[in-house]
Design a protein around this motif. Sequence first.
Motif, PDB file in Angstrom:
ATOM      1  N   LYS B  35      42.712   6.165 -30.721  1.00 26.96           N
ATOM      2  CA  LYS B  35      43.226   7.234 -29.536  1.00 26.96           C
ATOM      3  C   LYS B  35      43.823   7.685 -28.335  1.00 26.96           C
ATOM      4  N   GLY B  36      43.319   6.363 -27.886  1.00 26.15           N
ATOM      5  CA  GLY B  36      43.631   6.202 -25.997  1.00 26.15           C
ATOM      6  C   GLY B  36      45.084   5.265 -25.972  1.00 26.15           C
ATOM      7  N   HIS B  37      45.419   4.607 -24.580  1.00 24.49           N
ATOM      8  CA  HIS B  37      45.818   4.578 -23.964  1.00 24.49           C
ATOM      9  C   HIS B  37      46.241   2.910 -24.859  1.00 24.49           C
ATOM     10  N   CYS B  38      47.554   2.343 -24.918  1.00 26.44           N
ATOM     11  CA  CYS B  38      47.334   1.068 -24.133  1.00 26.44           C
ATOM     12  C   CYS B  38      48.817   0.531 -23.506  1.00 26.44           C
ATOM     13  N   LEU B  39      48.715  -1.058 -23.375  1.00 27.21           N
ATOM     14  CA  LEU B  39      49.671  -1.661 -22.370  1.00 27.21           C
ATOM     15  C   LEU B  39      49.352  -2.516 -23.324  1.00 27.21           C
ATOM     16  N   LEU B  40      50.926  -3.063 -23.510  1.00 30.14           N
ATOM     17  CA  LEU B  40      51.150  -4.331 -24.602  1.00 30.14           C
ATOM     18  C   LEU B  40      52.683  -5.097 -23.918  1.00 30.14           C
ATOM     19  N   GLU B  41      51.945  -6.113 -23.795  1.00 36.42           N
ATOM     20  CA  GLU B  41      53.256  -6.924 -23.167  1.00 36.42           C
ATOM     21  C   GLU B  41      53.807  -7.624 -23.924  1.00 36.42           C
ATOM     22  N   MET B  42      54.622  -8.041 -24.197  1.00 37.51           N
ATOM     23  CA  MET B  42      55.303  -9.092 -24.980  1.00 37.51           C
ATOM     24  C   MET B  42      56.801  -9.499 -25.288  1.00 37.51           C
ATOM     25  N   PRO B  43      57.061 -10.612 -25.242  1.00 40.97           N
ATOM     26  CA  PRO B  43      58.474 -11.379 -24.699  1.00 40.97           C
ATOM     27  C   PRO B  43      59.456 -11.163 -25.101  1.00 40.97           C
ATOM     28  N   THR B  44      60.612 -10.160 -24.712  1.00 37.87           N
ATOM     29  CA  THR B  44      62.393 -10.466 -24.988  1.00 37.87           C
ATOM     30  C   THR B  44      62.454 -11.335 -26.267  1.00 37.87           C
ATOM     31  N   GLY B  45      62.705 -10.335 -27.314  1.00 38.34           N
ATOM     32  CA  GLY B  45      63.369 -11.197 -28.156  1.00 38.34           C
ATOM     33  C   GLY B  45      62.853 -11.844 -29.973  1.00 38.34           C
ATOM     34  N   THR B  46      61.178 -11.105 -29.980  1.00 38.17           N
ATOM     35  CA  THR B  46      60.039 -11.093 -31.415  1.00 38.17           C
ATOM     36  C   THR B  46      60.010  -9.780 -31.447  1.00 38.17           C
ATOM     37  N   THR B 460      58.122  -7.825 -19.966  1.00 32.80           N
ATOM     38  CA  THR B 460      57.392  -8.324 -18.447  1.00 32.80           C
ATOM     39  C   THR B 460      56.247  -7.386 -17.691  1.00 32.80           C
ATOM     40  N   LEU B 461      54.779  -7.406 -18.413  1.00 33.55           N
ATOM     41  CA  LEU B 461      54.207  -6.341 -17.225  1.00 33.55           C
ATOM     42  C   LEU B 461      53.064  -6.851 -16.626  1.00 33.55           C
ATOM     43  N   SER B 462      53.105  -7.967 -16.023  1.00 32.69           N
ATOM     44  CA  SER B 462      52.442  -8.612 -15.394  1.00 32.69           C
ATOM     45  C   SER B 462      52.259  -8.676 -13.697  1.00 32.69           C
ATOM     46  N   PRO B 463      51.349  -8.719 -13.593  1.00 36.77           N
ATOM     47  CA  PRO B 463      49.953  -8.920 -14.031  1.00 36.77           C
ATOM     48  C   PRO B 463      49.120  -7.621 -14.519  1.00 36.77           C
ATOM     49  N   ILE B 464      48.829  -7.867 -15.970  1.00 40.82           N
ATOM     50  CA  ILE B 464      48.338  -7.124 -16.615  1.00 40.82           C
ATOM     51  C   ILE B 464      47.790  -6.033 -16.121  1.00 40.82           C
ATOM     52  N   ASP B 465      46.705  -6.503 -15.579  1.00 42.62           N
ATOM     53  CA  ASP B 465      45.636  -4.776 -14.416  1.00 42.62           C
ATOM     54  C   ASP B 465      46.531  -4.235 -13.477  1.00 42.62           C
ATOM     55  N   LEU B 466      47.129  -4.697 -12.961  1.00 44.12           N
ATOM     56  CA  LEU B 466      48.108  -3.732 -11.712  1.00 44.12           C
ATOM     57  C   LEU B 466      47.854  -2.017 -12.268  1.00 44.12           C
ATOM     58  N   TYR B 467      48.880  -2.385 -13.618  1.00 41.06           N
ATOM     59  CA  TYR B 467      49.760  -1.444 -13.331  1.00 41.06           C
ATOM     60  C   TYR B 467      48.248  -0.189 -14.314  1.00 41.06           C
ATOM     61  N   PRO B 468      47.815   0.018 -14.852  1.00 40.25           N
ATOM     62  CA  PRO B 468      46.785   0.641 -14.672  1.00 40.25           C
ATOM     63  C   PRO B 468      46.087   1.870 -13.561  1.00 40.25           C
ATOM     64  N   ARG B 469      46.123   0.855 -12.672  1.00 36.85           N
ATOM     65  CA  ARG B 469      45.743   0.922 -11.301  1.00 36.85           C
ATOM     66  C   ARG B 469      46.890   1.617 -10.823  1.00 36.85           C
ATOM     67  N   LEU B 470      47.947   1.304 -10.732  1.00 38.21           N
ATOM     68  CA  LEU B 470      49.642   2.118 -10.223  1.00 38.21           C
ATOM     69  C   LEU B 470      49.512   3.577 -11.079  1.00 38.21           C
ATOM     70  N   LEU B 471      49.355   3.179 -12.067  1.00 35.12           N
ATOM     71  CA  LEU B 471      49.041   5.142 -12.659  1.00 35.12           C
ATOM     72  C   LEU B 471      48.069   5.053 -12.826  1.00 35.12           C
ATOM     73  N   PHE B 473      45.135   5.308 -15.295  1.00 31.47           N
ATOM     74  CA  PHE B 473      44.488   5.331 -16.531  1.00 31.47           C
ATOM     75  C   PHE B 473      43.691   4.717 -16.924  1.00 31.47           C
ATOM     76  N   HIS B 474      43.537   4.489 -17.850  1.00 27.83           N
ATOM     77  CA  HIS B 474      42.578   3.906 -18.440  1.00 27.83           C
ATOM     78  C   HIS B 474      43.319   3.341 -20.142  1.00 27.83           C
ATOM     79  N   PRO B 475      43.951   1.958 -20.011  1.00 27.58           N
ATOM     80  CA  PRO B 475      44.076   1.847 -21.514  1.00 27.58           C
ATOM     81  C   PRO B 475      43.071   1.467 -22.572  1.00 27.58           C
TER      82      PRO B 475
END
Lengths: 412, 758
Positions: B35-46, B460-471, B473-475
Amino acid sequence: MSTGEKKRLNGEAEEDDDVDVDGDGLDAWERTYTDERSWEALQEDESGLLRPIDNKAIYHAQYRRRLRSLSTTAVRIQKGLIRFLYIVVDLSRAASEMDFRPSRMVVIAKHVEAFIREFFDQNPLSQIGLVTIKDGVAHPLTELGGSPESHIKALMGKMECSGDSSLQNALDLVRGYLDQIPSYGHREVLILYSALSTCDPGDITETIQKCKESKIRCSVIGLSAEMFICKHLCQETGGLYSVAMDEAHFKELMLEHAPPPPAIAEFAIANLIKMGFPQRAAEGSISICSCHKEAKVGDGYICPRCKARVCELPTECRICGLTLVSSPHLARSYHHLFPIAPFDEVSPRQNELLHRPVKTCFGCQQSLLNPGNKPGLSVVCPKCKQYFCVDCDIYIHESLHNCPGCESFRHS
Amino acid sequence: MKFQIEDVTVYFPYDNIYPEQYSYMVELKRALDAKGHCLLEMPTGTGKTIALLSLITSYSLSKPQRQVKLIYCTRTVHEMEKTLAELKLLHNYQIKHLGPAAGILAIGLSSRKNLCVNPTVLAAENRDSVDAACRKLTASWVRALAAENPNVPTCEFFENYERAASAAVLPPGVYTLQDLRAYGREKGWCPYFLARHMVQFANVVVYSYQYLLDPKVAGIISKEMQKESVVVFDEAHNIDNVCIEALSVSVRSKTLDGASRNLSRINQEIERFKATDAGRLRAEYNRLVEGLAQRGNLAATDTWLANPALPDDILKEAVPGNIRRAEHFLHVLRRLVQYLRGRLDTENVEKESPISFVASLNTHAGIDQKTLKFCYDRLHSLMLTLEITDTDEFLHIQTICDFATLVGTYSRGFSIIIEPFDERMPHIPDPVLQLSCHDASLAIKPVFDRFQSVVITSGTLSPIDLYPRLLNFHPVVSRSFTMSLTRDCICPMVLTRGSDQLPVSTKFDMRSDPGVARNYGKLLVEMVSVVPDGIVCFFVSYSYMDGIINSWNETGVLKEIMQHKLVFIETQDVVETTLALDNYRRACDCGRGAVFFSVARGKVAEGIDFDRHYGRLVIMFGIPFQYTLSKILIARLEYLRDTFQIKEGDFLTFDALRQAAQCVGRVIRSKADYGMMIFADKRYSRHDKRSKLPGWILSHLRDANLNLSTDMALHIAREFLRKMAQPYDKTGTGGRKTLLSQEDLEKMAENGVQEMLF
């Protein structure tokens, strides 16, 4: 001698060297090595000694693979034996590029020559024509004909390149010629395309549709990269599209087009064709040749219907329009319809397991054993169960087109 | 196919699945379990979308006691339709296997412009005027009037919908916008209001970002979503910018002029009402004394202006006395507009915090903070009272009130910047007053708080650790997946030198160097001769593109390019660009070949795909840093440094590299595709820049392809294109299995999942 002068002399000497290199490529002692790349055929064995690679085994494996890929797709498919093939050679600016040595154009010419010979060897009933693309315009080089020499000579005389390339112009030109040929012939175009773009006067997709309607099978061999429009053309017309990696690959791709392709389904109606089997003219007889329009002595064929003289077979009689062939031509085309089944490979160990190991090849009667009395690689015919050596396998499938085992079995 | 992920049976509409899709589902499932938030990066076309949809719908099918509602947010209407089409396929498959029990209701929700079926309303040209035209026919007082006087026009679709009342529901199924319109036409019900009504009952809702992030809209549309929902933000690499934009307002002198016009119009209306129906104004006054306008009692057609501040920050208090009377409120607004006009009339750039702005507003115009805070609601109430329906005319005064409320509500995370002219064009006076939000976490915070799982996903969510800081929240899960490929179908290269071995860069001090422009030109000329069909070039800005194209034109580079390919250029004009794109595609189709010049951060870079032969090569000329002298950016960087401890350089690089990755990612849209990417700037070879590229690009960036010069790149390109033109086996061979069948998955389940995952 002052140092300045020395330098100048040295410079001159270097220049001379350069000229030499440009003139005839490499020095004689280098040339043998660059062509054959003999150093690549060496490998280290377990004791660290350099030994030549067992080329035969590799070559045979390659051959088997090709044979298998052919036989899986070509089980009892109707084949177009009478082919009318136009080879379109792209001589635009891009053909002068140097990524193939010495240039794309030279490589193309070399292999077109080999291809034409191979083609007539495999399809004696067929005809070839040549078209070149230069400066955005397509030029007919030779008309459809059955003589390899005349095509090769015409092509060699025209090897220079410039300007843009236009696929549409070439297709339109070829379509104009191929539309006239009778319905039993198979219409094909093989395009050797160096350029990466096409500058067309109109909408090329329309031309492609027209080619499709005329049932012209268009194949393209690219020399640099995959182009969308070429792929589209081949997909629409049922041809093959391939891109050459290097010279060897290019040769292989060319030769893939030599055996007759499967006939287009809606086009493959059984059809009776009237053919003449002309006699060879008597030695020393003088007659007016119908193809060259001049008097010639001996060495010709007489049309059985109108008695006109023609120089070579197969052809169409200029006077009465009869197709003229010789019986060996027909016989040689015949094997495409009834290929011999590929032989099964027998690993040396399997051969040992037999209670009475076969020691000699049925074809050449040579020993199947490797030096050292170890059984080598061999193959077995699935029908007559005779064992053959690797060389005979290739010979039987590529040249003989008859299995000696089955033939002798039938007679006894 | 059907398979188990732990205790969930997943129904997947295709026969084969990519391994990365499988691991994506596993991670997603764990996030739902937790029941938590998540952050997933996967290339387009997959196949991100289908993996996501099939897992979440299967999850609620497997656990009937935990009904999960899916809220899927997309950026564009086009993406929305694509998602719904995919969902339809999945739904049919599930129905086939599970019977009608698996039936779900899935709808797309968009603006009236996209959903309306009334021909008279649709005739309006833009979104705001469609909205206004609709209100003219459906507002409660218009309908009340129509009940007495049949000559007053109303919307028959809406009337039918109202008459059907509670019977107006959608049967289970998947409805794209088009399906909704068709259904509405068939039944004679208004599709827009039907969809809005059904949003609370639907299992899957697909709509735009704004419906959740922009408090003005979210307050109306999304307030009734239950907590057990899963919110998905797709293509969310720019989510921080969307959040910021939702809370930023800019005021120009044009806005102020419009606002003054609006005010006099309102004044006339008030006078008219005073003369005819003074009771209404008095009733409104009494209501305001009691408390804030009770929006709950209003008919659905009358709500259109929700408060621009976030729900938690709205005071549930009575409107202050000084603006309760309509005339008094008008006076306040007039003074505000007057004050803003005075501020705009400045010679130099000013930057101020909201606190000092409010203080100065108080001393000069006598409007205090509390009054400001209530401006928006008071305006809304007034316009309802005055029965104004042509709301599109009143956008300017709305903007002013929007500004007032925001500036009155927030004291942190915002700043007010007044610029008398655009930095780049100092001769043209174009004063603008901007209230800019610096904190992306403000707008998205209510979403994280309200919903149990929020999934942020993109290529494209790289670097993935920056988004939680910008937004902020704790994924519970944050992962980046690479693409499993049967062949190396992408070929990224870093080009640092021209053919003359001099470095190339768009760095400020090298930008004007003619050598760099020449080397870039040389690169393109060489590339057009070896790359077939389409090439896309991205430049760092419009001005740089203009400059370099001019210099190429003078030096004849452009002419050389034209020998091989046609040249098309993106401009700031949408119509022109669309036309250029159209012709570009045609040139690629017919084999002529074409080059498209575009700008990073432009419309083309964000939304247009250059897949297959439309883009065999992308060249990114330079690193697309933001315009670092922009006052707004500087203010934001300061805020980020002080609040989140994110260094300026880090943020700028991150932002530039995600744009670059976004640009080059345009070429490859599926696994069967192939393309090359050239990063043409010497700075890309530095580790701190390069390492911020997404993993799926980095994993193909071999050391041999770093630090190239033009001739080396050319050689690599030739080899690559030849290799890619060869036929290949789609399923992958030997150890690199890239398509899994049902048996493969079952085998994996036996052997333990971990070993197959990479």
